[in-house]
Design an enzyme around this catalytic site. Structure first.
Site, PDB file in Angstrom:
ATOM      1  CD  GLU A   1      40.480  35.292 -84.826  1.00 38.80           C
ATOM      2  OE1 GLU A   1      39.457  34.812 -85.346  1.00 38.80           O
ATOM      3  OE2 GLU A   1      41.520  35.556 -85.450  1.00 38.80           O
ATOM      4  CG  ASP A   2      37.283  39.126 -83.891  1.00 38.55           C
ATOM      5  OD1 ASP A   2      38.513  38.948 -83.971  1.00 38.55           O
ATOM      6  OD2 ASP A   2      36.489  38.931 -84.821  1.00 38.55           O
TER       7      ASP A   2
ATOM      8  CG  ASP B   1      33.966  32.735 -90.152  1.00 39.13           C
ATOM      9  OD1 ASP B   1      33.318  33.773 -89.936  1.00 39.13           O
ATOM     10  OD2 ASP B   1      35.211  32.665 -90.073  1.00 39.13           O
TER      11      ASP B   1
END
Ligand code: MN
Length: 720
Positions: free
Chosen positions: A78-79, A141
């Site tokens: 995702e990042d 998370d």
């Protein structure tokens, strides 16, 4: 910051890690450090601290090796520039699948509008995750993000806390991971309602100080009682979590001072039998509060929770809650779904995955439900695979039954959107209206004011809402059509008798006839005539003098007849449900002639089309739209037909054939003849006939012409 070694140690406490496993963990750590290099968190810490902490939480949750590794990698796709393919190559398909699952959940659009639809969103997460471990990793998370939430700006804090409270805390609770659910609730409460949280925490701290001596004393008494009964058990006493106390104050409308059972004592036994014995011991020491005993051992909660709960009046006149359960039950209460996993040499055993799924199902069943709305929700939860969750372009969540199409979606949004729906885009791509939607799709409906529902939609829509709305639109449209048809029939019927229907209506001449027939206005008359409930003649009889009635319709003028002959009249000549004068059209595909078996097809807006009974086009027609029709024996329309003749190519052939037509009294509107090879010619004759018999007779006589090889009737052709 937690170190990799701490994690390995923590995992080793419940799972034997081989050297290979340790290597994989190191490799994931190094990879994560590499791709997240240079990134920092809002706290200013290096980004890597986050995956490490998440990994540590997963180890606290006692998850399997793949989940632990995924903890380190969960934000890479995702990042950072990392891809699922790369993760697959480096760490294998299972870990790539888990990372991908966590990424997908993070990308689900959560908007404030979803607040009302929290339950749906939770199920969307469960449906998107496919593997329950994905949800557990997402929870870890979220827990770390909540623990470090103070570093974010106020607005972000509130929205993340709200989402956690609405979505993730209930999810953790449903999965039976109570410690996680409680911590998420407390953290959400802290950021959503800081003053209340601080005030209550301070009061609890104070009470803890006052009570610490009491707690020890009560534990001592319980231990003494258990010894007396010869029960070997562990006794703990702890304060309930802040939000739990707050909820109790809210629901029972109490001040903190009046909440007595803020401390929960827990007795952990070694066997089921000892649970009930310990209960006996407790009740022998203190008086139980009536109605507060609950046996969740015999009747476990939906998430698998088992325990005996009782409230007693304690030694200081205080109410105390006591929970009694075995160690195994305690594991379930603390670790929830994860406690069901079976480990074998560091891996889930072969039935592991199956058990996880069946556990999830069981968790969603919620057997301890009293309220009917909750029951409905639970039923839906049970049927989770039969539901799809899709989004509007504004991020609203819609729950639809599986198999739902863009038309179902459009009607779920608004019936007007359904009624004018023209095209659909799913995830930005144009799809057919019967396309089946999938969970997570974003659906956009393009409407157009001049588009209308189509009867074919009924073949693929699955929601009853869409079905009902389409049917009601069609019914309404049928009324409109019938009204138009009915009006036209009345006007024509009157005209045949030399009367002007509309001016008679205006002058009031028809008023008494209408009331006799029990019609309030002309609209009701049109509908009745249009639907065939009465005939226009019934009305005519009431206004026409009997003698004129018996004269029958005025003869058509010669000119009108000629025009009909030339154009091949497309109206009249067919009786529909026993009534004359309904607007009809003959189908071009089979071009029926009087004398042939026919069926009427009610079209939308174009009146009734007449087909031959055996016309293949009728196969696709809805039965409800077929009507019985027959030829009017008193009025034979002039119908076009085309005949193709193959004959010898020689002079005089054409005139021999045309004379057959004229001797049968048939007009030819067009004739063409051309040669194919040395001695064959093909002639095409467009004629106008009054019935099948006339056509067959002329075909027979043409066949007898010397040199004619074949005579065929052509059914479908381009008409000028
Ligand atoms: Mn993360």
């Amino acid at each position: 910051m937690i170190r990799l070694n701490d994690i390995t140690e923590r995992v080793n406490s419940y799972l034997y890690l081989s050297d290979t496993d340790v290597e994989v963990l190191k490799k994931a750590y190094v990879y994560s450090a590499k791709v997240h290099a240079g990134q920092t968190r809002s706290s200013g810490e290096p980004y890597l601290s986050h995956p490490l902490e998440v990994c540590g939480i997963l180890a606290e949750m006692k998850l399997d090796m793949s989940s632990i590794v995924t903890g380190l990698l969960h934000d890479t796709v995702e990042d950072t520039l990392a891809t699922t393919e790369e993760i697959d190559t480096l760490f294998g398909s299972e870990i790539a699948f888990l990372v991908d699952g966590v990424t997908k959940i993070s990308q689900l659009p959560y908007t404030t509008k979803i607040e009302r639809q929290a339950e749906g969103f939770r199920k969307l997460i469960l449906a998107t995750a496919k593997d329950i471990r994905v949800v557990l990793i997402k929870l870890a998370d979220r827990l770390h993000n909540m623990r470090t939430l103070e570093h974010l700006p106020e607005a972000r804090r509130k929205s993340i806390a709200k989402e956690t409270f609405d979505i993730y805390a209930p999810l953790a609770h449903r999965l039976g991971i109570n410690w996680l659910a409680n911590e998420l609730e407390d953290l959400s409460f802290k950021f959503l309602n800081p003053e209340e949280y601080e005030r209550l925490s301070a009061s609890i701290e104070e009470r803890k100080k006052e009570w610490s001596a009491h707690v020890d004393e009560i534990k001592k008494i319980i231990n003494g009682k258990l010894e007396e009964f010869d029960i070997n058990a562990e006794v703990t006493g702890r304060f309930k979590h802040v939000y739990g106390i707050y909820r109790k104050m809210e629901t029972q409308n109490l001040e903190f001072e009046s909440v007595y059972d803020v401390i929960a004592f827990r007795i952990i036994t070694n066997s089921l039998r000892e649970c009930y014995e310990a209960l006996g011991a407790v009740h022998s020491a203190w008086k139980p509060v009536p109605g507060r005993f609950k046996d969740y051992i015999a009747l476990p909660k939906g998430n698998g929770y088992q325990s005996l709960h009782t409230t007693v009046i304690g030694p200081f006149g205080e109410r105390m809650e006591i929970q009694i359960r075995t160690r195994a039950m305690h594991e379930v209460a603390e670790y929830g779904v994860a406690s069901h996993w079976k480990y074998k040499e560091g891996k889930l055993d072969s039935h592991g995955t199956y058990e996880i799924y069946s556990t999830l199902r069981q968790l969603l069943e919620w057997k301890d439900i009293k309220d009917p709305t909750e029951y409905m929700e639970a039923i839906k939860g049970e049927l989770i695979s039969d539901v799809v969750y899709v989004f509007t372009p504004q991020g609203d969540l819609m729950e639809l039954p599986s198999g739902a199409t863009p038309v179902d979606f459009a009607y779920a949004v608004h019936s007007e959107v359904g009624n004018t729906c023209t095209r659909a885009n799913v995830n930005g791509k144009l799809v057919p209206l019967n396309h089946q939607l999938r969970t997570g799709d974003t659906v956009e409906i393009v409407t157009s004011a001049d588009r209308h529902p189509n009867r074919d939609w009924l073949k693929f829509v699955v929601t009853s809402r869409a079905k009902t709305k389409i049917r009601s639109w069609l019914r309404n449209e049928e009324r409109t059509q019938s009204e138009i048809v009915g009006k036209s029939i009345c006007e024509r019927k009157f005209k045949q008798h030399g009367l002007d229907f509309q001016s008679m209506l205006r002058s009031g001449e028809l008023q008494s006839a209408l009331s006799d027939l029990k019609f309030r206005d002309e609209k009701e008359l049109y509908l009745a005539v249009g639907f065939g409930k009465i005939s226009a003649t019934d009305l005519l009889k009431r206004v026409l003098p009997t003698d004129r009635m018996h004269q029958g319709p005025e003869k058509e003028s010669r000119i009108e007849k000629i025009i009909q002959t030339i154009t091949g009249s497309s109206e009249g000549g067919v009786l529909i449900s026993g009534y004359n004068d309904v607007m009809i059209r003959f189908a071009n595909c089979c071009s029926p002639l009087p004398g042939e078996q026919i069926t009427g097809y009610i079209t939308r807006g174009k009146g009734i089309t007449i087909h031959k009974n055996d016309c293949p086009r009728l196969l696709d027609v809805d039965d409800a739209r077929r009507i019985d029709v027959e030829w009017d024996k008193n009025f034979k329309p002039q119908r076009p037909a085309r005949i193709v003749v193959m004959c010898a190519d020689r002079p005089g052939m054409l005139s021999n054939i045309t004379s057959s037509f004229s001797s049968s009294d048939i007009n030819i509107s067009k004739a063409e003849i051309h040669s194919t090879d040395v001695d064959t010619a093909i002639g095409t004759f467009d004629v106008v006939v009054s019935d099948l018999e006339q056509l067959e007779n002329v075909m027979k006589s043409i066949k007898q012409v010397d040199g004619v090889r074949s005579v065929e009737r052509m059914l479908e052709w381009e008409r000028a």
